[in-house]
Motif scaffolding. Structure first.
Motif, short mmCIF file in Angstrom:
data_model
loop_
_atom_site.label_atom_id
_atom_site.label_comp_id
_atom_site.label_asym_id
_atom_site.label_seq_id
_atom_site.Cartn_x
_atom_site.Cartn_y
_atom_site.Cartn_z
N UNK A 36 3.23 6.74 5.50
CA UNK A 36 2.67 6.44 4.19
C UNK A 36 2.97 5.03 3.74
N UNK A 37 2.85 4.80 2.44
CA UNK A 37 3.06 3.47 1.87
C UNK A 37 3.44 3.61 0.40
N UNK A 38 3.93 2.53 -0.20
CA UNK A 38 4.22 2.52 -1.63
C UNK A 38 2.97 2.05 -2.38
N UNK A 39 2.54 2.84 -3.34
CA UNK A 39 1.36 2.49 -4.11
C UNK A 39 1.65 1.31 -5.04
N UNK A 169 1.44 14.63 1.11
CA UNK A 169 2.59 14.66 0.21
C UNK A 169 2.55 13.47 -0.74
N UNK A 170 3.00 13.71 -1.96
CA UNK A 170 3.17 12.63 -2.94
C UNK A 170 4.61 12.70 -3.44
N UNK A 187 4.92 7.27 -3.52
CA UNK A 187 4.70 7.21 -2.07
C UNK A 187 3.79 8.36 -1.63
N UNK A 188 2.53 8.09 -1.29
CA UNK A 188 1.70 9.11 -0.67
C UNK A 188 1.87 9.06 0.86
N UNK A 189 1.91 10.22 1.50
CA UNK A 189 2.06 10.28 2.95
C UNK A 189 1.20 11.40 3.52
N UNK A 190 0.88 11.28 4.81
CA UNK A 190 0.33 12.38 5.58
C UNK A 190 1.29 12.65 6.72
#
Length: 362
Positions: A36-39, A169-170, A187-190
């Motif tokens: 994921x990454x930081x929005x 996931x968030x 942080x959104x992730x898959x």
């Protein structure tokens, strides 16, 4: 904090799903690999977000057995505790969280399980804002933070004890304005994962009771008192002790839901500094008093309740945050009369402070 409010609304919808017979193993352990990454939700975070990174989670989970009515109402949810870790970048360093969670089944059959998972706990961030060494990290000012996790998890049966997981996931980090800066980290992730299930699976009848009658549920009235700590940019590095007093009336409308309304009196000395910084005259003690009112909803899970209030100020000399506020968090009912609450007071995406308090039902 808008994401938390929206997810709570989604949570209300998902919890209404029903099912009949299911098979469950008593315990399971699992591992997830996520990406994921930081929005970037603020212009000041432009230079420290956007990079993608891996994250990892280990967890242990226990199934409920339907011995209590609330377990059947929520289609036999699962309890667990998870450890989450990621190495982000030079501005945030690494992050780690330890959080309990509850997972609510949405779909369950021989091929696929689909759960909505809600968790909250404590998170640690190794690198925080520092005026000398880490000026670009404008997102967070404390190493330890509250963390919230929301997951949609699909599980595919590989064999009787083994399942393959895919998830979205968030994850949110915030210190609730205990120390500035506090833009928060989203942080959104898959991800993909595997879980191993222990013990013999057994069939459980997840049948809901039809004994609940709306007309038999009286209105209840609760007095609440809370306090919190926050900072303001108008007085850097100074802590302010905020407090609130409220009167809540609510009625249980189903096994899961309580609807009501709450009147609030808020006292936050930080607002006096904010008003002075804006060159506005402070009207004695009333200048830092806010009075609000708004509807509320409690999603009940046994003695615990997920609480949400959407309110409006009917008196507030401080106008910079607007007239709308929200309070979201948890309430635990120790006895029929005594309860405790942990609520975040926020104005959409801007957290004001975290409230700790007790309540007494008349």
């Amino acid at each position: 904090m808008k994401s938390i409010v929206l997810t709570c609304l989604l949570f209300f919808v998902l919890s209404a799903w029903g099912q009949k017979d299911v098979k469950e193993n008593p315990f399971s352990i699992g591992f997830r690999s996520q990406y994921g990454y930081i929005m970037n939700h603020s212009e000041t975070m432009e230079y420290i977000t956007g990079q993608h990174f891996p994250a990892y989670e280990f967890y242990i989970e226990k199934s409920t057995t339907g011995t209590k009515e609330w377990q059947r109402e929520y289609n036999l949810p699962k309890w667990g505790i998870a450890f989450y870790h990621a190495n982000i970048n030079e501005y945030f360093g690494s992050i780690s969280t330890l959080h309990p969670y509850i997972a609510f089944p949405i779909v369950k059959n021989r091929a696929l399980d689909l759960d909505f998972r809600l968790g909250g706990g404590i998170g640690y961030i190794s690198k925080i804002f520092d005026a000398s060494d880490n000026l670009k990290n404008t997102a967070i000012g404390t190493h330890f933070n509250a963390t919230f996790s929301f997951m949609l998890d699909a599980q595919f049966n590989i064999s009787d004890p083994l399942k393959l997981h895919t998830n979205i996931t968030f994850t949110h980090f915030s210190n609730s304005s205990y120390a500035l800066p506090n833009l928060g980290i989203n942080i959104p992730t898959i991800g993909l994962g595997l879980s191993y299930h222990f013990g013999d699976s057994k069939e459980i009848r997840a049948e809901k009771s039809d004994l609940f009658e709306k007309k038999e549920q009286p209105w209840t009235y609760t007095i609440r008192g809370s306090m919190g700590i926050n900072e303001t940019y108008a007085a850097v590095d100074k802590k302010f002790y905020a407090g609130s007093f409220s009167f809540l009336g609510q009625k249980q409308t189903s096994q899961k839901s309580k609807w009501g309304a709450e009147i609030n009196i808020f006292h936050n000395p930080a607002l006096k500094r904010e008003l002075e910084d804006l060159n506005k005259e402070v009207n004695g003690g009333l200048g830092i008093i806010q009075i609000g009112i708004g509807p509320s909803h409690t999603l009940t899970i046994d003695k615990f309740g997920l609480y949400l209030q959407a309110g409006a100020y009917i008196h507030s000399e401080y106008k910079e945050s607007g007239i709308i506020f929200q309070r979201v968090g948890g309430v635990y009912q120790f006895t029929e009369k005594i309860s405790a609450q942990l609520l975040l007071k926020t104005h959409l995406t801007v957290a004001e402070y975290l409230e700790f308090g007790i309540g007494y039902t008349l």
